[in-house]
Enzyme design. Structure first.
Site, PDB file in Angstrom:
ATOM      1  N   THR A 148      -5.662  -7.664  -8.824  1.00 17.20           N
ATOM      2  CA  THR A 148      -4.474  -8.665  -9.163  1.00 17.20           C
ATOM      3  C   THR A 148      -4.722  -9.978  -8.924  1.00 17.20           C
ATOM      4  O   THR A 148      -5.455 -10.410  -8.190  1.00 17.20           O
ATOM      5  CB  THR A 148      -3.116  -7.956  -8.458  1.00 17.20           C
TER       6      THR A 148
ATOM      7  N   THR B  98      -1.958  -7.912 -13.415  1.00 14.54           N
ATOM      8  CA  THR B  98      -2.847  -7.111 -12.722  1.00 14.54           C
ATOM      9  C   THR B  98      -3.536  -6.067 -13.616  1.00 14.54           C
ATOM     10  O   THR B  98      -2.959  -5.589 -14.783  1.00 14.54           O
ATOM     11  CB  THR B  98      -2.035  -6.289 -11.573  1.00 14.54           C
TER      12      THR B  98
ATOM     13  N   ASP C  11      -0.515   3.970  -9.350  1.00 12.40           N
ATOM     14  CA  ASP C  11       0.662   3.670  -8.629  1.00 12.40           C
ATOM     15  C   ASP C  11       1.837   4.596  -8.651  1.00 12.40           C
ATOM     16  O   ASP C  11       2.760   4.460  -7.751  1.00 12.40           O
ATOM     17  CB  ASP C  11       1.309   2.329  -9.089  1.00 12.40           C
TER      18      ASP C  11
ATOM     19  N   SER D  40       5.914  -0.612  -8.747  1.00  9.35           N
ATOM     20  CA  SER D  40       5.082  -1.968  -8.222  1.00  9.35           C
ATOM     21  C   SER D  40       5.360  -2.483  -6.941  1.00  9.35           C
ATOM     22  O   SER D  40       6.510  -2.360  -6.600  1.00  9.35           O
ATOM     23  CB  SER D  40       4.940  -2.956  -9.283  1.00  9.35           C
ATOM     24  N   SER D  41       4.567  -3.097  -6.209  1.00 12.13           N
ATOM     25  CA  SER D  41       4.859  -4.211  -5.423  1.00 12.13           C
ATOM     26  C   SER D  41       4.882  -5.604  -5.714  1.00 12.13           C
ATOM     27  O   SER D  41       5.194  -6.511  -4.730  1.00 12.13           O
ATOM     28  CB  SER D  41       4.017  -3.927  -3.908  1.00 12.13           C
TER      29      SER D  41
ATOM     30  N   GLY E 164      -2.356  -8.132  -3.905  1.00 14.38           N
ATOM     31  CA  GLY E 164      -2.729  -7.650  -2.492  1.00 14.38           C
ATOM     32  C   GLY E 164      -2.271  -6.059  -2.530  1.00 14.38           C
ATOM     33  O   GLY E 164      -1.899  -5.674  -1.152  1.00 14.38           O
ATOM     34  N   GLY E 165      -1.900  -5.462  -3.601  1.00 13.70           N
ATOM     35  CA  GLY E 165      -1.292  -4.123  -3.383  1.00 13.70           C
ATOM     36  C   GLY E 165       0.125  -4.164  -2.691  1.00 13.70           C
ATOM     37  O   GLY E 165       0.772  -5.073  -3.095  1.00 13.70           O
TER      38      GLY E 165
HETATM   39  N1  GLU Z   1      -0.784  -2.373  -8.557  1.00 10.27           N
HETATM   40  C1  GLU Z   1      -0.319  -3.075  -7.710  1.00 10.27           C
HETATM   41  C2  GLU Z   1       1.289  -3.177  -7.979  1.00 10.27           C
HETATM   42  O1  GLU Z   1       1.744  -3.230  -8.847  1.00 10.27           O
HETATM   43  C3  GLU Z   1      -0.946  -4.314  -7.377  1.00 10.27           C
HETATM   44  C4  GLU Z   1      -2.285  -4.330  -7.114  1.00 10.27           C
HETATM   45  C5  GLU Z   1      -2.756  -5.353  -6.363  1.00 10.27           C
HETATM   46  O2  GLU Z   1      -2.156  -6.432  -5.870  1.00 10.27           O
HETATM   47  O3  GLU Z   1      -3.972  -5.542  -6.220  1.00 10.27           O
HETATM   48  O4  GLU Z   1       1.872  -3.386  -6.940  1.00 10.27           O
END
Ligand code: GLU
Length: 685
Positions: free
Chosen positions: A477, A495, A517, A541-542, A568-569
């Protein structure tokens, strides 16, 4: 070693890869490495400093190859301190110099923030392909300075119509084996099956970023759509030098890239080795895709030959070298043709004397950030400001990190239980209001003990059907923050899920693995999981693109103050919270808050303190634990935190509207942990 004044063999103000051969570029770049990123170089290339990198001694065009060129590839490093950048009326912050430059040129021409975002995304998909692109999804918040309206956009990937709640867990209703490839001996339990699952066709969601950009452009574009792809087409056609982070991503995924021969052929050399830092790489297929998008709009990707290629790649039944079987995804052309980006209501709440707006479902980002802030509002955080303040945000205090981490634990507990795509699973009470209610959050704040970490928090109780828990998520991302000349502001996190997505490539771009996710499991002992797979559902998502406004005297939303966001997930939420608190509670500028130590916690006993930061001593003392000599780390351990000093992979891009010497200016901060830069109509304050 050549001196820093050695002229680089090139024509000024033209991209360096056009003027010289790849070989001489590499030589020049190697000579440059000792000099780049220093401010004492002689740089006179940019007459007009707008959209150029301003240094203490002048300015330099991005991509010029001259000393100080921020696009000169350098090895990816843990942390490279950056300076605050100031601009008069427009600014763009992205995670890559070429992308910032493309966006800045659009803004300079008078383009809108959305116009710039289209140009930025077109370039990012090329120069930072491991993180985002045409095969991925995105969320955006836009502030219209004229109407003072905040609009959010959902370009999240979607599960195909044929997906069932076991889509990620089993091959079919009659074959309970997990989707292939699963390396021999791997147990397919819950979300631990994540890594091999990325390679299966089941991980790929219908892409959404391009449709979303088209929708936002219809609403807020000012330049013609067809004119926004020039930088991307040119870079893809002429080639660009592989950056440090892209080189690392290729090396780190080398074996997995064999999943799809097309991806292997692009990212690897003929002998199968990874293409390395500084190699000039061209992507004519990507240039053709951008050209098709420019002339036909998003339909070029969602229907016709490109859509057919996307479906073919999702349906691959074998791959790799030596070849292995792959479980295909069930995406059809109708899934692509039917995909819709959505306008959504942003989640806006007050925090002290500010309004903070974030992304609502299917992202948990805005609500979880708001929940943590609503909890923290009950504490006098200004009293726990970092000490030894410097350009990198100083040294966070034990109590500051303790309180923010505990508030994070409580917020993540609610997130993990209640948040998912609200088109399928309603929130408690049917809207974000119940989870963000001030009294509810005050009661949650009362659970925080000043003398002891709670370890793991329990979700709040609401009169809703019992739900299981899911905390799934990966890391990849990228985030951009943009302000245009008219004061419109855009924050967009984009992302392909984790680095290199699903390792499938078509028409010059990678396909996402965003469906990982979702929770692999549809239910646990407590009940069905809100974030389970369902047909046409979007995975939680985050991502947390965030806008902050001052509160007007009558309590309503006033002037724009700040835009930020990060990759950053699931940890995105922690990065955004610390950046917001840095500016709003601790009075930091955009760069200090962005650079500050990344810290916080999800809902586990572990508290993160980014050990890559120069103000954290992450070494392991004899007989001790990592970071044991650092007073922040040991202070947190005394309060019962399990502290991790692993490097934090944030990529925060922040713009703050500030008043300096009576004048309103834009100030930007790019994350020192990534390659990004701030550009605009910059000046030396
Ligand atoms: N897939 C994650 C999300 O949608 C983002 C991944 C990332 O930030 O590395 O929250």
């Amino acid at each position: 070693m050549e001196s820093c004044e050695t002229p680089i063999p090139m024509q000024p103000r033209r991209p360096l890869f056009r003027a010289v051969s790849a070989l001489s570029v590499l030589g020049a770049l190697l000579a440059l490495q000792a000099c780049s990123n220093s401010d004492d170089v002689i740089t006179t290339a940019a007459q007009d400093t707008a959209c150029a990198q301003v240094t203490d001694s002048g300015s330099v065009d991005v991509g010029s190859g001259l000393p100080g060129d921020p696009a000169a590839p350098e090895p990816a490093s843990g942390f490279r301190s950056k300076k605050l950048v100031s601009a008069k009326t427009y600014m763009v912050v992205t995670a890559n110099p070429y992308a910032s430059k493309a966006g800045c040129e659009v803004l300079k021409k008078g383009g809108s923030a959305v116009d710039a975002a289209v140009a930025v995304q077109a370039v990012l998909g090329l120069v930072e392909p491991q993180s985002s692109g045409l095969g991925g999804g995105a969320f955006m918040l836009h502030y219209d300075a004229k109407t003072k309206k905040v609009q959010s956009y959902d370009g999240r990937e979607m599960a195909p119509a044929a997906a069932t709640d076991d889509y990620l867990r089993t091959i079919s209703a009659t074959n309970a084996a997990p989707p292939l490839p699963i390396p021999a001996g791997t147990a397919p339990e819950s979300n631990a099956a994540f890594t091999p699952l990325k390679q299966s066709g089941r991980s790929v969601g219908t892409p959404g970023a391009v449709r979303m950009l088209e929708l936002a452009h219809k609403d807020y574009g000012s330049l013609a759509w067809k004119d926004l792809f020039g930088s991307g087409v040119q870079l893809a056609t002429d080639g660009f030098p592989i950056s440090g982070r892209m080189a690392d991503a290729i090396a780190g995924s080398r074996t997995l890239l064999f999943t799809d021969p097309e991806a292997a052929a692009y990212f690897l050399n003929a002998d199968g080795s990874a293409k390395t830092l500084g190699t000039i790489i061209k992507n004519p297929a990507y240039a053709a895709t951008l050209t098709a998008l420019a002339s036909s709009g998003a339909n070029a990707l969602y229907t016709g030959p490109i859509a057919e290629n996307i479906v073919k790649k999702i349906k691959m039944t074998s791959g790799g070298s030596p070849s292995f079987a792959i479980t295909p995804g069930l995406t059809e052309l109708s899934d692509l043709a039917g995909y819709q980006a959505k306008r959504r209501d942003p989640v806006c709440t007050t925090y002290r004397s500010y309004w903070v707006c974030g992304m609502g479902a299917p992202s948990s980002g805005g609500m979880t950030v708001a929940s943590a802030l609503g909890t923290l509002e009950n504490f006098y955080l200004a009293g726990y400001k970092p000490t030894a303040m410097d350009t990198n945000g100083g040294k966070p205090t034990v109590m500051g990190v303790h309180l923010i981490s505990e508030a994070g634990r409580l917020a993540y507990a609610d997130r993990n239980k209640y948040m998912a795509d609200t088109d399928f699973i309603p929130l408690p009470g049917g809207s974000p209001a119940a989870l963000l209610d001030k009294t509810y959050l005050r009661n949650r704040a009362n659970l925080i003990d000043f003398t002891r970490s709670m370890g793991t928090a329990v979700a709040g109780t609401f009169t809703t059907a019992p739900l299981g828990i899911s905390s799934a998520e990966g890391k990849g991302t990228t985030h951009m923050t943009i302000v245009d000349k008219n004061g419109n502001v855009l924050v967009m996190t984009t992302t392909i899920e984790s680095g290199m997505g699903s390792y499938r490539m078509t028409n010059g771009f990678l396909l996402n693995n965003q469906l990982t996710d979702f929770s692999v499991l549809a239910a646990d002992a407590s009940g069905p999981i809100a974030n389970r797979v369902q047909a046409n559902k979007r995975p939680r998502s985050s991502m947390a693109p965030t806008l902050v406004f001052k509160m007007a005297d009558d309590g309503s939303m006033g002037d724009f103050l700040m835009g930020t966001g990060s990759p950053g997930g699931a940890t995105i939420i922690q990065y955004v919270i610390k950046t917001l608190v840095g500016v709003l509670d601790w009075g930091m500028d955009a760069q200090q808050a962005t650079s500050m130590v990344d810290f916080g916690a999800a809902n586990s006993a572990t508290t993160n303190v980014g050990g890559e930061h120069p103000n954290v001593n992450a070494t392991t003392p004899a007989g001790g634990l990592p970071g044991g000599s650092d007073p922040l780390v040991s202070g947190l351990r005394t309060l019962g935190h399990t502290v991790s000093v692993s490097s934090q992979s944030s990529g925060i891009s922040t713009i703050v509207k500030a008043t300096r010497n009576g004048a309103t200016v834009l100030e930007g901060g790019a994350d020192p942990r990534r390659e990004g830069i701030v550009l605009g109509d910059t000046f030396k304050p």
